[in-house]
Enzyme design. Structure first.
Site, mmCIF file in Angstrom:
data_model
loop_
_atom_site.group_PDB
_atom_site.id
_atom_site.type_symbol
_atom_site.label_atom_id
_atom_site.label_comp_id
_atom_site.label_asym_id
_atom_site.label_seq_id
_atom_site.Cartn_x
_atom_site.Cartn_y
_atom_site.Cartn_z
ATOM 1 N N SER A 267 4.555 4.998 10.323
ATOM 2 C CA SER A 267 5.072 5.950 9.388
ATOM 3 C C SER A 267 4.660 6.004 8.720
ATOM 4 O O SER A 267 2.723 5.715 8.311
ATOM 5 C CB SER A 267 6.110 4.994 9.089
ATOM 6 O OG SER A 267 5.939 4.704 7.812
ATOM 7 N N LYS A 268 4.340 7.671 8.344
ATOM 8 C CA LYS A 268 3.107 8.538 7.237
ATOM 9 C C LYS A 268 3.012 7.527 5.856
ATOM 10 O O LYS A 268 2.740 7.393 5.581
ATOM 11 C CB LYS A 268 4.606 10.062 6.213
ATOM 12 C CG LYS A 268 3.489 10.160 5.723
ATOM 13 C CD LYS A 268 3.563 11.911 5.253
ATOM 14 C CE LYS A 268 3.891 11.924 3.953
ATOM 15 N NZ LYS A 268 2.805 11.584 3.139
ATOM 16 N N ARG A 269 4.549 6.509 6.142
ATOM 17 C CA ARG A 269 4.714 5.025 4.800
ATOM 18 C C ARG A 269 3.746 4.551 4.562
ATOM 19 O O ARG A 269 2.642 4.415 3.955
ATOM 20 C CB ARG A 269 5.622 5.010 4.651
ATOM 21 C CG ARG A 269 6.717 5.356 3.528
ATOM 22 C CD ARG A 269 6.891 5.226 2.242
ATOM 23 N NE ARG A 269 7.658 4.210 2.382
ATOM 24 C CZ ARG A 269 8.741 2.956 2.581
ATOM 25 N NH1 ARG A 269 9.947 3.767 3.277
ATOM 26 N NH2 ARG A 269 8.100 2.190 2.599
ATOM 27 N N ASP A 272 -0.330 6.649 4.289
ATOM 28 C CA ASP A 272 -0.297 6.073 3.156
ATOM 29 C C ASP A 272 -0.825 4.825 2.156
ATOM 30 O O ASP A 272 -1.872 5.049 1.276
ATOM 31 C CB ASP A 272 1.244 7.044 1.759
ATOM 32 C CG ASP A 272 1.551 8.688 2.378
ATOM 33 O OD1 ASP A 272 0.128 8.522 2.577
ATOM 34 O OD2 ASP A 272 2.354 8.741 2.131
#
Ligand code: GLU
Length: 515
Positions: A267-269, A272
């Site tokens: 995921s994008k998380r 990040d």
């Protein structure tokens, strides 16, 4: 599917935000498959869910494919015989098929409002049950299966909102085949009656629009993410109910991309948190939130594509570096794995380093030039080419070239304390002063010649080679690392070499260091 049919595949993203790298991989596998079979790669935009529409997402998808070198044969942005390829522009096509399904008793009208359905759902939950809109309830709810025909017509005529739902048969085994997973069987009693069409916005849902368009666009293979596998029984039933089973495409559901560590999908998380992009290009959402992109992070599109291709597919050999043409030749759905593919950010890095290395010095120099300009450094491209030739083995990204080579363009302003403490002591400074005179006497300052003179001089004087050369490096670079010191001297030239030595002798003998 008859084997003589021309292969036609489609990438059918919904413009709901930036394209995730998993989506790019889906596009890539479709593209490789199409090219390998000399077929067509079609781009269809599935934008029937107006609630999830995000402005700019379609342009993002197009630009991502362009950057990756995935060319579209037919579809949005290029047109083709089945235009339009944006589902919102094909609105009128779908109702006919929804009505056909009602007429053949494969679908029915349902009149319950979202509020009513929510109430039924909450009631069921309160009683510890889950509510499913299926064969058990459809005849008890306000549907064309429970209401008299006149009542149904009356409601439609007076403009009540309705949806058309698929009438999933009760207790039937649906036998399916997936090119990656093999045979799959599902009992229909486990499924609910999906909405196919909504009067509220006069639009089909994904399921209907997708099947109708795949049929009309003569798609032969549907290659898509695993998250669509649960929809496959419905899609099989839709083909059957519409009388299209004979020309139904073959299906291949691709494995998920997994987080670098732990469970779950990438995921994008994760990106990040761990400092890597999950999107091909940078994206700024409507609320101003920025997401990094492979392109802006400095990845070469070829490296990104190579890395993605191997996330879920393997060639069955040790080969890791593949050009797009090689991928087209080597790709096969049989070698796509069933299980999730774990993403490894270090491997992405590694791929970029491999591609950087294979760039010519000229190409790299040109990529490096804007950075030099920004720093106010004006040098001939031939010098930049010499520099990149020396350092490219050590870089993974163009943006790292400056840190690896700034001393080729500028004299050091500070000296690394640790190296100075270690080497600028004892007889070493005096040896550097003597070396200066040796260098001053060299006319041919090419690396080979200057190096020979310096080495011969060190040997003749029985100086410790490491001590002298490391001290020399401090004077030229200001620190203890970098390419071979004589390579650096040859590039910066005799005058600059002497100037840096003079400077170091002056400042370091006064004990000036960085910190
Ligand atoms: N619009 C769907 C998506 O965004 C397409 C799924 C499919 O390929 O059937 O994933």
């Amino acid at each position: 599917m008859s084997s003589t049919k021309r292969v036609r595949v489609r990438f059918a993203p919904s413009p709901t935000g930036p394209l995730h790298m998993g989506g790019v991989r889906t596009a890539l596998y479709n593209y490789l498959f199409a090219r390998q079979h000399k077929g067509d790669f079609i781009l269809r935009i599935e934008d029937t869910d107006s609630n999830r529409f995000v402005p700019g997402a379609e342009a993002y998808i197009l630009e991502s494919l362009r950057w990756c070198g995935i060319t579209i044969d037919e579809g949005v942005s290029v047109g083709g015989p089945h235009a339009p390829y944006r589902q919102s522009e094909r609105k009128e096509i779908y109702l006919k098929y929804a009505l056909q399904l009602v007429a053949s008793s494969n679908a029915y009208y349902a009149f319950d409002t979202p509020e009513e359905l929510n109430a039924i759902r909450s009631e069921a939950e309160a009683a510890g049950r889950t509510f499913s809109y299926n064969y058990e309830v459809r005849e008890k709810l306000p549907t064309s299966l429970s209401l008299p025909a006149e009542e149904v017509q009356k409601r439609i005529d007076r403009g009540d909102q309705w949806v058309i739902r698929f009438k999933t048969p009760e207790n039937e085994e649906i036998h399916m085949h997936d090119l990656i997973r093999g045979d799959v069987t599902v009992n229909t009693s486990t499924l609910d009656d999906k909405v196919l069409y909504k009067s509220a916005d006069a639009l089909p849902t994904y399921h209907l629009a997708n099947i109708v368009d795949d049929h009309l666009m003569e798609i032969t293979h549907v290659i898509r993410g695993e998250e669509w596998l649960p929809s496959l029984p419905l899609h099989y039933m839709l083909y059957r109910a519409l009388g299209w089973s004979d020309s139904q495409p073959e299906f291949a559901h691709l494995p998920l991309l997994l987080k670098p560590t732990g469970k779950g999908k990438l995921s994008k998380r994760d990106g990040d948190k761990m400092g890597f992009p999950v999107f091909p290009l940078q994206w700024t959402s409507s609320d101003g939130e920025q997401s990094r992109g492979y392109r802006e992070d400095g990845y070469f599109p070829e490296a990104f594509i190579n890395m993605l291709a191997l996330l879920g597919w393997n060639p069955g050999t040790d080969q890791e570096i593949f050009s797009m043409d090689e991928l087209i030749k080597a790709f096969s759905l049989e070698r796509v794995s069933k299980s999730g593919a774990r993403f490894n950010p270090e491997k992405a890095h590694w791929f970029n380093a491999q591609y950087l290395r294979t760039k010519s010095d000229k190409e790299l120099a040109e990529l490096f030039l804007p950075t030099l300009k920004e720093k106010g450094i004006e040098v001939p491209i031939s010098k930049v080419e010499q520099v990149v030739a020396l350092i490219k083995e050590r870089a993974a990204f163009v943006k790292e070239l400056w840190d690896l080579s700034w001393f080729m363009f500028q004299a050091p302003e500070t000296y690394d304390t640790k190296s100075v403490t270690k080497f600028w002591k004892g007889e070493n400074p005096a040896r550097i002063a003597a070396l200066r005179e040796v260098l001053a006497g060299i006319d041919d300052f090419s690396k080979e010649h200057a190096e020979k003179v310096v080495f011969d001089w060190i040997v003749k004087n029985e100086y410790p080679m490491g001590q002298v050369m490391n001290t020399f490096r401090i004077a030229i670079v200001g620190a203890g690392s970098g390419p071979s010191i004589m390579d650096i001297c040859a590039i910066i030239g005799k005058e600059e070499t002497l100037r840096r030595i003079d400077n170091a002798l002056l400042r370091l003998n006064r004990n000036e260091t960085a910190e």
